[in-house]
Write an enzyme that holds these catalytic residues in place. Structure first.
Site, PDB file in Angstrom:
ATOM      1  N   LYS A  94       0.823  -1.210   0.000  1.00 13.93           N
ATOM      2  CA  LYS A  94       0.000   0.000   0.000  1.00 13.93           C
ATOM      3  C   LYS A  94       0.859   1.263   0.000  1.00 13.93           C
ATOM      4  O   LYS A  94       0.419   2.312  -0.453  1.00 13.93           O
ATOM      5  CB  LYS A  94      -0.973  -0.019   1.169  1.00 13.93           C
ATOM      6  CG  LYS A  94      -2.031  -1.104   0.987  1.00 13.93           C
ATOM      7  CD  LYS A  94      -3.166  -1.001   1.974  1.00 13.93           C
ATOM      8  CE  LYS A  94      -4.283  -1.975   1.618  1.00 13.93           C
ATOM      9  NZ  LYS A  94      -3.888  -3.379   1.783  1.00 13.93           N
TER      10      LYS A  94
HETATM   11  C1  LIG Z   1      -4.499  -4.449   1.147  1.00 18.94           C
HETATM   12  C2  LIG Z   1      -3.761  -5.739   1.012  1.00 18.94           C
HETATM   13  C3  LIG Z   1      -4.142  -6.739   0.086  1.00 18.94           C
HETATM   14  C4  LIG Z   1      -5.380  -6.625  -0.770  1.00 18.94           C
HETATM   15  O1  LIG Z   1      -5.271  -5.643  -1.768  1.00 18.94           O
HETATM   16  P1  LIG Z   1      -6.584  -5.087  -2.513  1.00 18.94           P
HETATM   17  O2  LIG Z   1      -6.096  -3.943  -3.308  1.00 18.94           O
HETATM   18  O3  LIG Z   1      -7.540  -4.668  -1.420  1.00 18.94           O
HETATM   19  O4  LIG Z   1      -7.130  -6.201  -3.336  1.00 18.94           O
HETATM   20  C5  LIG Z   1      -3.366  -7.876  -0.015  1.00 18.94           C
HETATM   21  N1  LIG Z   1      -2.277  -8.046   0.768  1.00 18.94           N
HETATM   22  C6  LIG Z   1      -1.870  -7.133   1.667  1.00 18.94           C
HETATM   23  C7  LIG Z   1      -0.675  -7.401   2.504  1.00 18.94           C
HETATM   24  C8  LIG Z   1      -2.592  -5.935   1.826  1.00 18.94           C
HETATM   25  O5  LIG Z   1      -2.200  -5.028   2.727  1.00 18.94           O
END
Ligand SMILES: *Cc1c(COP(=O)(O)O)cnc(C)c1O
Length: 481
Positions: free
Chosen positions: A123
């Site tokens: 993120k």
């Molecule tokens: C947020 C997250 C996801 C999922 O991603 P999306 O964009 O919501 O599909 C997967 N793995 C981790 C470690 C995350 O923080």
């Protein structure tokens, strides 16, 4: 470039207008009116930018196709400031690691490392840019923003590390008290920046979300205190994620006639939706693989055409918690494209049918077949036992530790990998964030990057609060003067 709503609202907006907004006024999600097409000359130009100048230059080129209301020199400076070796640990920013394992007969499977940023989860790739874009745009408007959010871990820390010290922005982040992993708590609560407020609510994650909704639904309060969000439906976050699909492609191939596939550990469908956008632009992607855990809303859709939102009672708490979703908040964007951008139908499905029946079924629709044939989507799911086994296998064959979410992506990818088409599995977090599962799988603690050594011992700044909308509002009021 103008942006429209998936539900047909007549407004057409520019990038900086939607940057600080959430949903479109009709409840839809913003998408560009059309996807800019990257022909072979442009793909060659992007590859050259990547090869000669690296990630920030590539990001600038891709973002420029979508952003025409920030001067090019400023946008370039924002990209250069965001994607540095100091923040992301390597010069490549998103390096590939080729894996060896017995299970992958003849296929080439790599991890694309997206989680070496400040909070060790992918993120950061988007949120770090968002922090700089917000600061830039708020300064231009001479405005302020108070970000109110709810987190079970990754989003909140990524948002706080992106916004810390930024002018014009405060963050009020609620989290369920005592329920994040010890590392996640240490990460967030050790931030002492004045503009960052950690609010631990005596409740569960859904309670935190309900509080955020209740505050946001008080329109007078929202306006007066300039409340905003950074959730995953924000178009700028999605756009920032498009870039690393290009960077992964350029690393895995040496000619633009080659194809690659991506496997994406998925929850709210933001990450893989960025892959869809890259593919729609013309990036030669063969397959986009949606990997879920036991919360298999998305896998069910791609297998059957039924999209069935889960209630909180049948949302599982799993060992890949950032994928524990009951509905996928970005999914509407893909369905809009699948339905050939029929906004009335999209609205009917997501507004009427979901609200009334909790599900819709496209299984009998001739367009559903295009999800795989035209858009390249495949899916699969994994369980706790699968995650542990995958973590063990990868460690045995490569001496690499992967986290539980990345393990979901790998588990689903391996049987779908084909010789001749490199398979890139997006690594979405580092194992230290989910240490308990690593200990369960391998009997040892995962490595902790040097910059987080001893983080559990640092002073903390967190306010514990009862489950009360009024208490949260009062806290915001007190800290906005
Ligand atoms: C947020 C997250 C996801 C999922 O991603 P999306 O964009 O919501 O599909 C997967 N793995 C981790 C470690 C995350 O923080």
């Amino acid at each position: 470039m103008r942006y429209l709503s998936t539900r047909g609202h007549a407004d057409r907006k520019r990038f900086c207008e939607i940057l600080l907004e959430g949903l479109a006024p009709d409840g839809g999600l913003y998408l560009p009116e059309s996807y800019p097409q990257v022909n072979s000359a442009e793909l060659a130009k992007l590859r050259k930018a990547w090869n000669s100048q690296g990630y920030a230059a590539l990001a600038f080129e891709v973002l420029s196709l979508y952003i025409d209301d920030i001067p090019a020199t400023d946008l370039r400076a924002l990209c250069d400031k965001t994607y540095t070796e100091a923040s992301f640990g390597t010069r490549e920013i998103v390096p590939l690691k080729l894996l060896k394992t017995k299970a992958m007969a003849g296929a080439q499977v790599s991890l694309e490392a997206l989680s070496n940023g400040p909070t060790l989860a992918f993120k950061d790739m988007a949120m770090q840019l968002l922090g700089n874009l917000f600061e830039y745009e708020l300064a231009r408007r001479n405005a302020e923003l108070n970000i109110l959010g709810a987190t079970s871990g990754d989003t909140g820390s990524a948002a706080e590390y992106a916004m810390r010290g930024k002018k014009g922005v405060r963050v009020f982040m609620t989290s369920p008290q005592g329920r994040m992993s010890p590392f996640q708590q240490a990460q967030m609560f050790s931030l002492l920046d004045e503009n960052i407020h950690n609010i631990a609510i005596e409740g569960v994650f859904d309670d935190c979300q309900d509080i955020v909704k209740a505050v946001s639904n008080d329109l007078d309060f929202k306006r007066k205190y300039k409340i905003g969000t950074v959730n995953s439906i924000n178009w700028a976050r999605l756009l920032a994620q498009v870039v690393y699909y290009f960077a992964g492609y350029f690393q895995a191939t040496h000619s633009d006639s080659q194809k690659v596939s991506f496997s994406v550990p998925s929850g709210n469908f933001g990450n893989v939706c960025a892959g869809h956008v890259a593919r729609m632009m013309g990036l030669p992607i063969e397959q986009l693989i949606v990997a879920t855990n036991e919360n298999d809303v998305l896998d069910e859709f791609f297998k059957t055409g039924v999209y069935r939102v889960r209630g909180s009672a049948d949302t599982h708490e799993t060992s890949s918690p950032s994928m524990d979703i009951s509905k996928a908040s970005n999914f509407e964007r893909f369905v809009f494209d699948l339905l050939q951008r029929d906004a009335a139908r999209t609205k009917n499905l997501f507004h009427d049918q979901l609200n009334q029946q909790g599900q819709f079924d496209l299984g009998q629709d001739p367009l559903f077949e295009a999800a795989q044939s035209k858009f390249g989507f495949l899916s699969g799911k994994s369980t706790h036992a699968d995650r542990l086994k995958t973590i063990q296998d990868i460690f045995a064959d490569n001496r690499i530790m992967i986290d539980t979410h990345t393990a979901d992506g790998l588990k689903v990818a391996i049987p779908l990998a084909k010789p001749g088409v490199p398979m890139l599995v997006l690594e979405t977090a580092l194992p230290i964030k989910f240490a308990a599962s690593l200990v369960e799988a391998l009997g040892r603690q995962p490595d902790c990057p040097a910059k987080f050594e001893g983080i559990e011992l640092l002073p903390r700044r967190v306010h514990v609060m009862p489950l009360s909308v009024d208490a949260v509002k009062a806290y915001i009021v007190k800290h906005c003067d």
